[in-house]
Design a protein around this motif. Structure first.
Motif, PDB file in Angstrom:
ATOM      1  N   THR A  32       0.694  -0.908  -0.039  1.00 27.60           N
ATOM      2  CA  THR A  32      -0.142   0.168   0.404  1.00 27.60           C
ATOM      3  C   THR A  32       1.080   1.168   0.257  1.00 27.60           C
ATOM      4  OG1 THR A  32      -1.893  -1.424   0.934  1.00 27.60           O
ATOM      5  CG2 THR A  32      -2.229   0.929   1.245  1.00 27.60           C
ATOM      6  N   THR A  81       2.061   2.095  -3.299  1.00 26.60           N
ATOM      7  CA  THR A  81       0.998   1.845  -4.452  1.00 26.60           C
ATOM      8  C   THR A  81       1.500   3.685  -3.730  1.00 26.60           C
ATOM      9  OG1 THR A  81       0.087  -0.008  -4.381  1.00 26.60           O
ATOM     10  CG2 THR A  81      -1.455   1.844  -5.377  1.00 26.60           C
ATOM     11  N   SER A 119      -8.677  -2.135  -2.101  1.00 25.33           N
ATOM     12  CA  SER A 119      -8.105  -2.592  -1.129  1.00 25.33           C
ATOM     13  C   SER A 119      -8.356  -1.819   0.889  1.00 25.33           C
ATOM     14  CB  SER A 119      -6.931  -1.156  -1.280  1.00 25.33           C
ATOM     15  OG  SER A 119      -6.024  -0.806  -2.253  1.00 25.33           O
ATOM     16  N   LEU A 174      -2.631  -4.579  -9.513  1.00 21.85           N
ATOM     17  CA  LEU A 174      -1.964  -4.097  -7.825  1.00 21.85           C
ATOM     18  C   LEU A 174      -3.329  -5.145  -6.809  1.00 21.85           C
ATOM     19  CD1 LEU A 174      -1.312  -0.515  -8.514  1.00 21.85           C
ATOM     20  CD2 LEU A 174      -0.127  -2.128  -8.468  1.00 21.85           C
TER      21      LEU A 174
END
Length: 216
Positions: free
Chosen positions: A17, A20, A56, A186
């Motif tokens: 995370t 990203t 996410s 992702l």
């Protein structure tokens, strides 16, 4: 207590995370993200980004949950504490698994469903992002083809407008495809880590139960 080992999943999710987020910051700082969003008048890119954030967030919550389940399993093996019903999926299996192989298999399936059943929502979001990217491609090419209507009636002054419309359609097609592909990749990495950790936790629990029965 090996807390580093049991919280490895959450730390890996946090690392992914963070990377990203750094990538999003760099694209925002360079103006690329703003350009992608502003040139997409269909707002499909915005929907894809929101879906990625939702997926996410779900992956982050599941990483914390599975990390805690690993910690509870480690504590159970060491005899450090007792658990209430439903608090630890491993404890529920180890204390309530049936005496017959069929009952034990059913309990193992229930434990596996609790360990990774919610991940199906994340995989659905991943597929949705890909489909939205393909939808944006179709819409973008539709915009391009629509701008070619009445081409025989164009004069020199209309060429500039035609090129702008074609460029806009191409931008929609390419940007939505790019955002959908990158976002799905992702998110797939996060969900793959969750699935592998859940499978390993279930396998370790079943193996521990079998070894305990043999030792007894």
């Amino acid at each position: 207590m090996n807390t580093y080992k049991t919280h490895t999943l959450f730390l890996l999710w946090l690392l992914l995370t963070s990377l990203t987020g750094f990538g999003l910051y760099m694209t925002w700082d360079k103006g690329l993200l703003q350009w992608i969003v502003l040139t997409d008048n269909t707002r499909i890119c915005v929907v894809i980004i929101l879906a990625f954030l939702l997926g996410s967030g779900l992956a982050g919550w599941r990483s914390i949950y599975l990390s805690l389940q690993s910690l509870y399993f480690d504590q159970f093996k060491r005899g450090l504490r007792t658990f209430n019903q439903g608090q630890s999926i491993c404890n529920d299996y180890l204390t309530h698994c049936g005496n017959t192989p069929h009952e034990s298999q059913l309990m193992a399936e229930v434990m596996a469903e609790k360990a990774r059943g919610t991940h199906q929502v994340g995989w659905f979001v991943t597929g949705l992002m890909l489909k939205l990217g393909l939808l944006g491609t179709v819409v973008g090419f539709t915009i391009m083809l629509g701008s070619l209507e009445g081409l025989e009636q164009l004069d020199i002054s209309d060429i500039k407008t035609l090129m702008q419309q074609m460029t806009q359609g191409m931008a929609v097609a390419m940007n939505t495809t790019l955002v959908g592909l990158v976002g799905s990749i992702l998110l797939s990495i996060q969900l793959l880590l969750l699935d592998r950790h859940a499978d390993r936790l279930v396998a370790d629990t079943v193996d521990f139960a079998h070894r305990t029965v043999k030792a007894a």
